[in-house]
Design a protein around this motif. Structure first.
Motif, short mmCIF file in Angstrom:
data_model
loop_
_atom_site.label_atom_id
_atom_site.label_comp_id
_atom_site.label_asym_id
_atom_site.label_seq_id
_atom_site.Cartn_x
_atom_site.Cartn_y
_atom_site.Cartn_z
N LEU A 9 -5.15 -1.77 6.50
CA LEU A 9 -4.85 -2.81 7.49
C LEU A 9 -6.13 -3.39 8.09
CD1 LEU A 9 -1.90 -1.15 9.46
CD2 LEU A 9 -1.74 -2.91 7.71
N PHE A 56 3.76 -1.37 12.31
CA PHE A 56 2.51 -2.07 12.62
C PHE A 56 2.80 -3.53 12.93
CE2 PHE A 56 3.28 -1.86 8.10
CZ PHE A 56 3.19 -3.17 7.70
N HIS A 116 0.85 -1.18 0.00
CA HIS A 116 0.00 0.00 0.00
C HIS A 116 0.88 1.24 0.00
CE1 HIS A 116 -3.05 2.97 1.22
NE2 HIS A 116 -3.91 2.11 0.71
N ASN A 128 0.55 3.97 1.47
CA ASN A 128 0.67 4.66 2.74
C ASN A 128 1.14 3.76 3.87
OD1 ASN A 128 -2.05 6.14 1.37
ND2 ASN A 128 -0.37 7.44 2.03
N ILE A 129 1.80 2.67 3.52
CA ILE A 129 2.43 1.80 4.52
C ILE A 129 3.89 1.60 4.12
CG2 ILE A 129 2.47 -0.52 5.51
CD1 ILE A 129 -0.53 -0.60 5.25
N HIS A 187 3.35 7.49 5.65
CA HIS A 187 3.55 6.04 5.60
C HIS A 187 3.46 5.50 7.01
CE1 HIS A 187 5.28 6.02 1.41
NE2 HIS A 187 5.44 7.28 1.75
N VAL A 188 2.49 4.63 7.27
CA VAL A 188 2.36 4.02 8.58
C VAL A 188 3.48 3.00 8.78
CG1 VAL A 188 0.84 2.68 10.09
CG2 VAL A 188 -0.14 4.33 8.48
N GLY A 192 -3.83 4.22 5.01
CA GLY A 192 -2.99 3.10 5.38
C GLY A 192 -3.62 2.24 6.46
N HIS A 235 -2.98 -2.25 14.28
CA HIS A 235 -1.63 -1.69 14.41
C HIS A 235 -1.13 -1.79 15.84
CE1 HIS A 235 1.61 1.21 14.64
NE2 HIS A 235 1.66 1.25 13.32
#
Length: 1015
Positions: free
Chosen positions: A825, A856, A766, A768-769, A852-853, A821, A835
């Motif tokens: 999940l 997790f 993803h 944003n991860i 960006h997470v 993000g 997370h």
């Protein structure tokens, strides 16, 4: 009479005596009033008063009767003190109990802390009303409360009291209201509460550690009107003795562990207006005698295991709300429900109901919600569902309904959500239904609808989801579909649509998913699609599209799903597609030619290019010809000759170099001996095992060479983080987890757990991860290699030593990216991933400030690797971000993630840290915002003063979303998918038509959809 009989002298003496008594009384009252003022001044000195609640308490006043919150009787004695909602902080004011006439004391909605001691409260024997609710009091409930025999009202709710309910609480003969809800009480509900025969209200709800059973002695509370024992952990059967509570109007024991059947005695509650039994483990039928409860307005027994049929008698009541969803109910819906005049809500989804709907349903009542999804109902929809123009939610998906839709639905302007999927509806959709102005979701999937999408769809300005897949819709997609500014999903696959793609689609700035696969669409792909900045899924497979693949596809920042297979596309594959982080990519069965871009020659896409005879690959992809194979055969002889010639030269040069190297070997060996011994255990490169999750341009040896103290960029409870610059110019972040310190056998076991978790993380794709490139495993060490984020963490940028002022558009983009993000999940991973440590320091920013997470699931990884868990924030979250229910359950789930993300949004909106001494003792950012939210000029005080300007309205909208996410009750928090939608409505680049005025700002309640998006 006495004066008439007395002589002159006697009359004089009697009048003088009366005058003396009056003067003496007035003097006593004045003295007592002065003494009361002295006590109140001492009370004030014991509190912190940041909002100036005590400004009117003038120390020069002899009497306190005009002070704010103070009430006196006619003689000037203080009888009541009301300091509620004053934002004051301190311990319980024992001095108040010295006021001899005090009857009412309220300290509600403050920050009163500490515990209650006998010497503090034991003297308040005159009290009739005591309200200490909504504070932060701790410790056990005071057993000496029985000394306050005059108490009629006692509210200790919403604190942190623990332990049992003491026996003294059963010895308050005049008590009418007892509220102990929302604390940390444990043990059981004591039987001696049945002694409180004057009790009118008993509130014990939201004490999750109260267990045991409900005592039958509560049936002795013959004056009880309100029994609220929801959200505890009480089990066993519902006592039949509760049927003796003939004055009961509200009966709520929902969200517990009750078993067995609903007792027949419930039918004796002739005055009951509301019965809440939902979310228990009740079984058996609903007592038919409940159909005689003529006062009943609201009945909710959803989420149990009830069976049998719905009592026919319900059709003769004056019900407003009937919720029986998620049970095992069978039979037909009582026809009488169609005649109810007050019915606004009917939720019966997820049962086994059969038969047709009552013909008159909706004709005579202001029906707002009708949710009958996932049953076995049949027949057609009644024509009068929206006769009162009140219907907002119509959800009947996954049944056996058939026939055409009533034309009257097209005039139902109140409709907001329509879900009719997985039935056998046919015919055309009423033309005006397409364009209803309040409609946000229109789901018609998997029916037999035909016809075309009406151009009137332009009127559906609030439509966010259009799902009509699996029907027989045909014709061109109307250009007016590009006027749906709020739409996020268009799912229209498996139909008969033809013609070109509407060029107006490029106007849809919030579009996240476009699925038109398996149709007959022709023409070229759209090229001017840079506006699709939110698009994550694009499915155009199995159509008749021609032309080339536009390079602009490679510029869509969050696109993760791209399927163009089964068309007639030609030309080469743009190398720009390599910029995407695709989980699914397919261009097979087209007419593409030329080499596959090297960045796409990935094992994950090995079947993505089949059926394109003109394509070739350098790395021998499955079913694809090798580029330049013919010329390579012609040059083989020449190359062999060159190789033999060069081999001789290399052999001679190598012998000479080896001779010189050997001469200096002794000196080099002595110089490096200590260094080699020091790093031998860790740097034995042959013992490391690399597992990659993407195509790598580096090896584990390069990673190990960069693990130098000079490259450390961070250290935490989990390990160290290194910045590694590789030979190909790429920069990665390497997290070296601390050694477990276990035996070899334990280390092997922990490594297996580590690899299992990493395999899960490695599958996540993803935008944003943070991308996990690979992991490197050693017998007692593990390395995680991530993509490098040059702008560091959000926490550092907001609060760190080098904090910079991020403007609102950047902060907003960070919020949306992080939300997307987390939504991935929670909703798109199977199984879903919580997370468990969402915070601003775990949201990393790339060079373009895209969120960006990170980190997790790390707590679980570390646990499986045998790391210590006592001091690790990732197990329970981080201080200031922990959801309040963690104190009750000691568990963290996706609702906890949502609370933590709400705190992150508050950081973005306010610019403040989650915990700050400026908030006051025992206060965090959430409490600080909540204490100011109802003030007249709340926005000016709450919003970051560095940013408030032209984006004030948008910041206020995000603040509302944050308040929803930080709701104290998990059930009130929206899902992350819904959070993304609400944030998109606050886009500062596209201001909403409505505005948020300066002044009072209150969060609104959001109710999750009652059923999942698909069966």
């Amino acid at each position: 009479m006495l004066l008439k009989m007395a002589g002159p002298a006697a009359k004089f003496r009697l009048c003088f005596f009366v005058f003396g008594v009056v003067v003496s009384s007035l003097g006593y009252s004045a003295a007592q009033s002065s003494q009361d003022a002295l006590y109140l001044r001492q009370l004030k000195s014991g509190f912190d008063d940041p909002n100036g609640f005590f400004l009117s308490w003038n120390d020069n006043d002899a009497s306190p009767c005009k002070w704010k919150g103070v009430t006196c009787d006619v003689t000037g004695n203080v009888t009541a003190i009301d300091l509620s909602d004053g934002n004051i902080a301190g311990e319980f004011p024992a001095i108040a109990c010295r006021l001899p006439a005090l009857r009412n004391l309220s300290l509600a909605y403050n920050n009163v802390n500490g515990s209650i001691r006998e010497e503090d409260l034991g003297r308040c024997e005159t009290l009739e009303w005591l309200d200490l609710s909504q504070n932060i009091l701790v410790g056990e409930l005071p057993d000496f409360i029985s000394k306050l025999t005059n108490l009629q009202y006692l509210d200790l709710s919403s604190n942190n009291f623990s332990g049992i309910i003491p026996p003294g609480f059963g010895n308050l003969p005049k008590l009418q209201v007892l509220s102990l809800h929302a604390n940390l009480l444990n043990s059981t509900v004591p039987a001696y509460l049945g002694n409180l025969t004057s009790l009118v209200q008993l509130n014990l709800a939201w004490n999750p550690t109260i267990t045991g059973t409900l005592p039958p002695e509560l049936g002795n509370l013959i004056n009880l009107e309100n029994l609220w024992v929801a959200a505890c952990s009480i089990g066993g059967k519902i006592p039949s003795e509760l049927g003796n509570l003939l004055h009961l109007t509200n009966f709520d024991i929902s969200q517990n562990q009750f078993t067995g059947s609903i007792p027949e005695s419930i039918a004796k509650l002739k005055n009951v207006v509301q019965i809440e039994l939902y979310s228990n483990k009740l079984s058996g039928p609903i007592p038919s005698a409940m159909g005689d409860l003529k006062a009943l307005k609201r009945f909710d027994a959803s989420s149990n295991m009830l069976n049998g049929s719905i009592p026919d008698g319900f059709g003769s009541l004056d019900l407003e709300s009937l919720n029986l969803y998620e049970n095992n109910l069978t039979g037909k819906i009582p026809p009488g429900l169609g005649s109810l005049a007050s019915l606004t809500e009917l939720k019966l989804f997820s049962n086994k109901l059969t038969g047709a709907l009552p013909e008159n349903l909706g004709r005579n009542c202001p029906l707002e919600t009708l949710d009958l999804a996932t049953n076995q109902l049949s027949g057609s929809l009644p024509p009068h569902l929206c006769r009162m123009k009140s219907l907002q939610v119509l959800s009947v998906f996954s049944n056996q309904f058939s026939g055409a839709l009533p034309e009257t639905l097209g005039s139902c302007t109140s409709l907001m959500r329509v879900r009719l999927g997985y039935n056998e509806f046919n015919g055309t959709v009423p033309e005006s239904l397409w364009g209803l102005s309040h409609l946000s979701l229109l789901e018609l999937r998997h029916n037999k609808f035909e016809g075309s999408i009406s151009s009137s769809i332009a009127g559906a300005k609030n439509l966010s989801q259009l799902d009509i897949t699996g029907n027989k819709f045909s014709g061109d997609m109307p250009e007016q579909i590009g006027e749906l500014w709020n739409i996020t999903e268009i799912i229209a696959g498996n139909n008969l649509f033809s013609g070109n793609l509407p060029r107006s689609l490029v106007n849809l700035l919030r579009l996240a998913r476009l699925d038109l696969g398996n149709n007959q669409i022709t023409g070229n792909l759209l090229t001017e699609i840079e506006s699709w900045q939110q698009l994550t899924d694009l499915n155009l497979k199995n159509n008749k599209l021609i032309g080339s693949i536009p390079e602009a596809l490679g510029s869509l920042p969050v696109l993760t799903y791209l399927d163009l297979s089964g068309n007639e596309l030609s030309g080469s594959i743009p190398k720009e597609l390599g910029n995407l982080k695709l989980n699914t990519f397919n261009v097979s069965d087209n007419r593409l030619s030329g080499p596959v871009p090297s960045v796409l020659e990935n094992a994950a896409y090995e079947d993505s290019f089949l059926g394109n005879p003109g394509l070739c690959s350098v790395s021998q992809l499955n079913g694809i010809a090798t580029c330049g194979s013919a010329s390579r055969r012609r040059s083989t002889g020449w190359l062999m000759g060159c190789i033999f010639a060069l081999a001789g030269i290399i052999l001679i040069v190598g012998l000479a170099w080896f001779y010189r190297r050997y001469r200096n070997f002794d000196r080099a060996e002595g110089k490096d001996k200590n260094k080699n011994n020091k790093n031998k255990a860790f740097m034995d490169k042959s013992s490391w095992m690399l597992t990659s999750f993407h195509r790598l341009g580096f090896s584990e040896y390069e990673i190990l060479d960069c693990l130098d103290e000079d490259n450390v960029i961070g250290t935490g409870g989990a390990g160290k983080v290194y910045k590694a610059t590789l030979s190909n110019g790429e920069t990665v972040a390497v997290k070296r987890l601390w050694s477990s310190g276990k035996s070899r056998e334990e280390a092997d076991f922990n490594d297996n757990g580590f690899k299992a978790e990493v395999d899960t993380l490695g599958k996540i794709r993803h935008k944003n991860i943070v991308k996990l490139w690979c992991c490197c495993a050693h017998r007692d060490s593990n390395l995680l290699v991530y993509e490098y984020m040059p702008n560091g963490s959000l926490g550092d940028l907001l609060h760190g030593p080098k904090a910079s002022v991020l403007d609102w558009p950047i902060r907003y983009r960070i919020a949306v990216g992080a939300a997307q993000g987390l939504a991935y999940l929670h909703h798109d991973c199977v199984p879903a991933i919580a997370h468990r440590d969402v915070k601003s320091n775990n949201i990393l920013l790339d060079g373009d400030f895209v969120a960006h997470v990170a980190d997790f699931g790390l707590a679980k990884i570390l646990q499986s690797c045998g790391r210590g868990t006592d001091s690790m924030s990732t197990i329970a979250g981080s201080y200031g971000y922990i959801a309040p229910e963690y104190a009750y359950t000691l568990k963290v789930n996706e609702k906890s993630d949502i609370y933590s993300f709400g705190v992150v949004m508050l950081e973005l909106v306010t610019g403040r840290r989650p915990v700050d001494p400026a908030f006051g003792e025992n206060k965090d950012l959430v409490k600080w915002v909540c204490t100011r939210i109802e003030k007249k000029n709340a926005l000016e005080e709450i919003l970051d003063p560095k940013l408030v300007g032209c984006f004030k309205e948008e910041m206020a909208m995000v603040l509302k979303v944050a308040l929803l996410c930080t709701s104290a009750l998990p059930i009130n928090r929206p899902s992350m998918r819904r959070v993304v939608e609400m944030l998109q409505e606050a886009n500062p680049l596209h201001k909403a038509k409505g505005s948020v005025k300066s002044g009072k700002l209150s969060p609104y309640y959001y109710e999750e959809p009652s059923v999942p998006d698909s069966p």
